[in-house]
Design an enzyme around this catalytic site. Structure first.
Site, PDB file in Angstrom:
ATOM      1  N   TYR A 262     -10.816   7.513  -2.330  1.00 32.11           N
ATOM      2  CA  TYR A 262     -11.855   7.619  -1.304  1.00 32.11           C
ATOM      3  C   TYR A 262     -13.273   7.549  -1.876  1.00 32.11           C
ATOM      4  O   TYR A 262     -14.147   6.910  -1.265  1.00 32.11           O
ATOM      5  CB  TYR A 262     -11.647   8.883  -0.469  1.00 32.11           C
ATOM      6  CG  TYR A 262     -10.605   8.679   0.608  1.00 32.11           C
ATOM      7  CD1 TYR A 262     -10.955   8.159   1.854  1.00 32.11           C
ATOM      8  CD2 TYR A 262      -9.264   8.979   0.382  1.00 32.11           C
ATOM      9  CE1 TYR A 262      -9.994   7.947   2.835  1.00 32.11           C
ATOM     10  CE2 TYR A 262      -8.309   8.773   1.354  1.00 32.11           C
ATOM     11  CZ  TYR A 262      -8.674   8.259   2.578  1.00 32.11           C
ATOM     12  OH  TYR A 262      -7.721   8.031   3.553  1.00 32.11           O
TER      13      TYR A 262
ATOM     14  N   GLU B  96      -3.449  13.024   5.535  1.00 31.22           N
ATOM     15  CA  GLU B  96      -2.496  12.291   4.699  1.00 31.22           C
ATOM     16  C   GLU B  96      -1.724  13.222   3.776  1.00 31.22           C
ATOM     17  O   GLU B  96      -0.539  12.986   3.505  1.00 31.22           O
ATOM     18  CB  GLU B  96      -3.233  11.201   3.920  1.00 31.22           C
ATOM     19  CG  GLU B  96      -3.649  10.038   4.833  1.00 31.22           C
ATOM     20  CD  GLU B  96      -4.839   9.252   4.323  1.00 31.22           C
ATOM     21  OE1 GLU B  96      -5.121   9.292   3.101  1.00 31.22           O
ATOM     22  OE2 GLU B  96      -5.492   8.582   5.143  1.00 31.22           O
TER      23      GLU B  96
ATOM     24  N   TYR C 228       7.076  -3.169   8.296  1.00 31.91           N
ATOM     25  CA  TYR C 228       8.099  -3.698   9.190  1.00 31.91           C
ATOM     26  C   TYR C 228       8.754  -2.542   9.941  1.00 31.91           C
ATOM     27  O   TYR C 228       9.176  -1.550   9.333  1.00 31.91           O
ATOM     28  CB  TYR C 228       9.168  -4.469   8.406  1.00 31.91           C
ATOM     29  CG  TYR C 228       8.647  -5.739   7.770  1.00 31.91           C
ATOM     30  CD1 TYR C 228       8.485  -6.901   8.524  1.00 31.91           C
ATOM     31  CD2 TYR C 228       8.302  -5.766   6.424  1.00 31.91           C
ATOM     32  CE1 TYR C 228       7.999  -8.064   7.944  1.00 31.91           C
ATOM     33  CE2 TYR C 228       7.815  -6.919   5.840  1.00 31.91           C
ATOM     34  CZ  TYR C 228       7.664  -8.064   6.602  1.00 31.91           C
ATOM     35  OH  TYR C 228       7.166  -9.217   6.033  1.00 31.91           O
TER      36      TYR C 228
ATOM     37  N   PHE D 222       0.238  -3.685  15.107  1.00 29.28           N
ATOM     38  CA  PHE D 222       0.515  -4.134  13.750  1.00 29.28           C
ATOM     39  C   PHE D 222      -0.763  -4.655  13.098  1.00 29.28           C
ATOM     40  O   PHE D 222      -1.756  -4.916  13.764  1.00 29.28           O
ATOM     41  CB  PHE D 222       1.567  -5.249  13.761  1.00 29.28           C
ATOM     42  CG  PHE D 222       2.958  -4.769  14.084  1.00 29.28           C
ATOM     43  CD1 PHE D 222       3.603  -3.901  13.221  1.00 29.28           C
ATOM     44  CD2 PHE D 222       3.607  -5.197  15.225  1.00 29.28           C
ATOM     45  CE1 PHE D 222       4.887  -3.453  13.516  1.00 29.28           C
ATOM     46  CE2 PHE D 222       4.880  -4.756  15.517  1.00 29.28           C
ATOM     47  CZ  PHE D 222       5.538  -3.888  14.664  1.00 29.28           C
TER      48      PHE D 222
END
Length: 412
Positions: free
Chosen positions: A100, A142, A209, A407
């Protein structure tokens, strides 16, 4: 949403005041940012999609995100869904806290370069504080996601157990862990990240995916469409590489399942769901449907899918079998075909010709418009998803009950 580091009212006022400037120069700033950062840190090519860089999709998406942050910096709840989507994507790519400061340095330098003298010390200071606050939000969220997968901290090796053609364009890959250890479950609708080496580029490239099967402990399944278009002069990039160069027995690396687009198959059975998809967008829907059926749920489900033709439509036989075996008549399917062939029988192979038009679907039994608890899950090309969302909202569906699987960069 994770709590941000404190930012002063003065800084908030300056950031909001500069939002129009960021909107005007945003793409110029983010394009320069990516160019300089990746030049200084070429290892980041393994994280970022170089196709999205070349097309400008990534800079445009970041510019839109920066503008949104400036606009809602005093009301970050408005960005909760976007932050959650990005945090899951970062987790799947194994973005780390120490990356970051790299991003912040090059982003703030790009702002100063593009704005020139207009970037006063006060503006620079305000945006430095604002970036630090945003970075804290992502890092904290996260870390929570990483903690949930502490037994799978990085990239894990999988063997391609089977490659099964579903249509002339779509192939399913059955991926078994090389170490033989049981796989963790996931929430149906989620995705995995995989990365492969691209010789033409000289480095790894990741892609996401959707998992196209209900959770199992022995393998994951993804179903991948072979693309006809070419990006960066590399045929089909990752999807086509998987189709053309990877065979059964080969090894690829995956990260743990992630994503905020999912259905809990054990959720309230009184909440019907409509699964609305186009093309390869059906992959997360198959996982959702299979998982719900396997859980023995009596939840009402409406499967609504559009494809160009029956030749390129995957899993239609499987969907029809599920409907036929549903003795309680809780599951229905509606198929749209843009270009039906002579052999396609209306009412059997498809219900409606042409692009998907939700007004043709039974509004009560197919769309549950009269049920204020119904939820809607949509996946497909971005313009398609927005059209479906618009129809549902105009029909009186609350926006919070509509879920889109975005996506790529979400660059629209």
């Amino acid at each position: 949403m994770a709590v941000a580091a404190p930012i002063s009212p003065e800084h908030i006022a300056i950031v909001k005041a500069t939002a129009p400037v960021l909107k005007e120069h945003g793409v110029e700033i983010t394009t320069l940012f990516y160019k300089n950062m990746i030049s200084a840190h070429p290892e980041l090519k393994n994280i970022f999609s170089m196709s999205n860089q070349a097309s400008g999709a990534q800079p445009r998406a970041l510019a839109a995100a920066v503008f949104a942050y400036a606009t809602y910096i005093d009301d970050l709840g408005q960005l909760k869904a976007v932050v959650e989507r990005i945090a899951h994507k970062h987790e799947s790519l194994k973005v780390q806290p120490d990356q970051y400061p790299i991003v912040g340095k090059h982003l703030l330098e790009a702002v100063a370069t593009v704005l020139g003298d207009a970037c006063t010390p006060e503006i620079g200071e305000a945006w430095t504080a604002a970036y630090a606050a945003l970075a804290d939000i992502f890092i904290n969220r996260e870390q929570q996601l990483y903690a949930a997968h502490k037994d799978w901290p990085g990239w894990r090796r999988f063997k391609i157990q089977r490659k099964v053609p579903e249509t002339s364009e779509i192939t399913s890959f059955y991926l078994a862990p090389e170490d033989g250890k049981p796989l963790p479950s996931f929430l149906p609708g989620q995705y995995i990240s995989l990365h492969v080496f691209v010789p033409e580029m000289g480095h790894m490239q990741p892609r996401q995916y959707s998992l196209s099967e209900a959770p199992r402990s022995d393998y994951y399944r993804i179903s991948v469409k072979k693309e006809k278009d070419k990006q960066m002069g590399v045929p089909g990039l990752i999807s086509n590489i998987l189709h053309e160069k990877y065979k059964e027995g080969d090894v690829i690396e995956l990260t743990a399942p992630a994503g905020e687009f999912f259905v809990n198959p054990k959720d309230d059975e009184d909440k019907p769901i409509a699964l609305i998809s186009a093309g390869i967008g059906l992959t997360p829907m198959v996982s959702i449907l299979n998982s719900t059926v396997n859980a023995g749920s009596r939840r009402r489900i409406s499967w609504i899918h559009g494809a160009h033709s029956s030749e390129v439509r995957a899993f239609s036989g499987h969907i029809r079998d599920i409907c036929a075996k549903d003795v309680n008549n809780n599951i229905s399917a509606t198929f749209f075909l843009t270009s039906p062939q002579e052999r396609d029988v209306q009412g059997v192979d498809y219900h409606f010709a042409g692009r998907m038009d939700l007004s043709k679907v039974d509004q009560k039994s197919g769309l549950f418009i009269d049920n204020s608890r119904a939820e809607y899950f949509i996946c497909g090309p971005y313009a398609f998803m927005k059209d479906m969302e618009k129809y549902l909202i105009n029909a009186g569906v609350d926006a919070e009950r509509i879920h889109l699987e975005v996506f790529g960069t979400g660059d629209q």
